[in-house]
Scaffold this motif. Structure first.
Motif, short mmCIF file in Angstrom:
data_model
loop_
_atom_site.label_atom_id
_atom_site.label_comp_id
_atom_site.label_asym_id
_atom_site.label_seq_id
_atom_site.Cartn_x
_atom_site.Cartn_y
_atom_site.Cartn_z
N PHE A 100 -4.22 3.00 -4.11
CA PHE A 100 -4.91 3.33 -2.88
C PHE A 100 -5.17 4.83 -2.75
O PHE A 100 -4.91 5.42 -1.72
CB PHE A 100 -4.11 2.82 -1.67
N TRP A 117 -10.33 4.99 2.26
CA TRP A 117 -11.28 4.05 2.87
C TRP A 117 -10.98 2.62 2.49
O TRP A 117 -11.23 1.69 3.26
CB TRP A 117 -12.72 4.43 2.51
N ILE A 118 -10.43 2.41 1.30
CA ILE A 118 -10.03 1.05 0.90
C ILE A 118 -8.91 0.56 1.82
O ILE A 118 -8.95 -0.55 2.35
CB ILE A 118 -9.58 1.02 -0.57
N ASN A 153 -8.00 6.12 -2.64
CA ASN A 153 -9.12 6.25 -1.72
C ASN A 153 -8.70 5.69 -0.35
O ASN A 153 -8.47 4.50 -0.23
CB ASN A 153 -10.33 5.50 -2.27
N SER A 189 0.82 -1.21 0.00
CA SER A 189 0.00 0.00 0.00
C SER A 189 0.86 1.26 0.00
O SER A 189 0.49 2.26 -0.60
CB SER A 189 -0.96 0.00 1.19
N THR A 193 -10.29 -0.02 5.41
CA THR A 193 -11.16 -1.21 5.47
C THR A 193 -10.35 -2.50 5.44
O THR A 193 -10.56 -3.39 6.27
CB THR A 193 -12.16 -1.19 4.30
N VAL A 194 -9.42 -2.60 4.51
CA VAL A 194 -8.60 -3.82 4.41
C VAL A 194 -7.74 -3.98 5.66
O VAL A 194 -7.62 -5.08 6.21
CB VAL A 194 -7.74 -3.80 3.13
#
Length: 136
Positions: A97, A101-102, A99, A89, A105-106
């Motif tokens: 990445f 929120w992705i 965003n 990431s 969340t992950v």
């Protein structure tokens, strides 16, 4: 009455001690690659280990039992997945990445899986395996 305990958890959790609990009461702590003999008041006591939010399965121990603490393969897979996700990431943050929120969340899902699964596995082993693991 005594139970022998041997910790063979590899690098997982090696910086912190494992709390040994008998019937949910902390008895002692076990450091990385350490072995101990602890006294138990009577037979059929329930044992588990815990460390900073992670835990193990529960087993019933009797006088003279030898218990091995190991790290299951699932724990290794989850930990490697989490570190790999963090590294990837940051490497590909601009394109994959964008965003946040992705990412969040992950990361939360992987951390929840870490805490839901048993990070350590307790097994009663025989005397020959105890001597073999103590020698190595």
């Amino acid at each position: 009455m005594a139970v022998k305990i041997l910790r063979r958890t590899g690098w997982m959790g090696s910086l912190l001690s494992l709390n040994i609990k008998i019937d949910d009461e902390k008895i002692t702590a076990l450091r990385f690659d350490e072995k101990k003999e602890i006294d138990i008041p009577n037979d059929d006591m329930e044992m588990r280990v815990a460390q900073f939010g992670s835990s193990s399965n529960r087993i019933t121990v009797d006088d003279g039992d030898t218990v091995m603490i190991r790290t299951p393969i699932v724990s290794h897979v989850l930990m490697y997945s989490f570190f790999l996700f963090l590294i990837l990431s940051f490497i590909f943050s601009i394109t994959l990445f964008s965003n946040p929120w992705i990412f969040i969340t992950v990361a939360v899902i992987l951390l929840m899986l870490e805490f839901i699964t048993d990070q350590y596995r307790l097994e009663v082993i025989d005397k020959a395996e105890w001597k073999q693991n103590s020698a190595s």
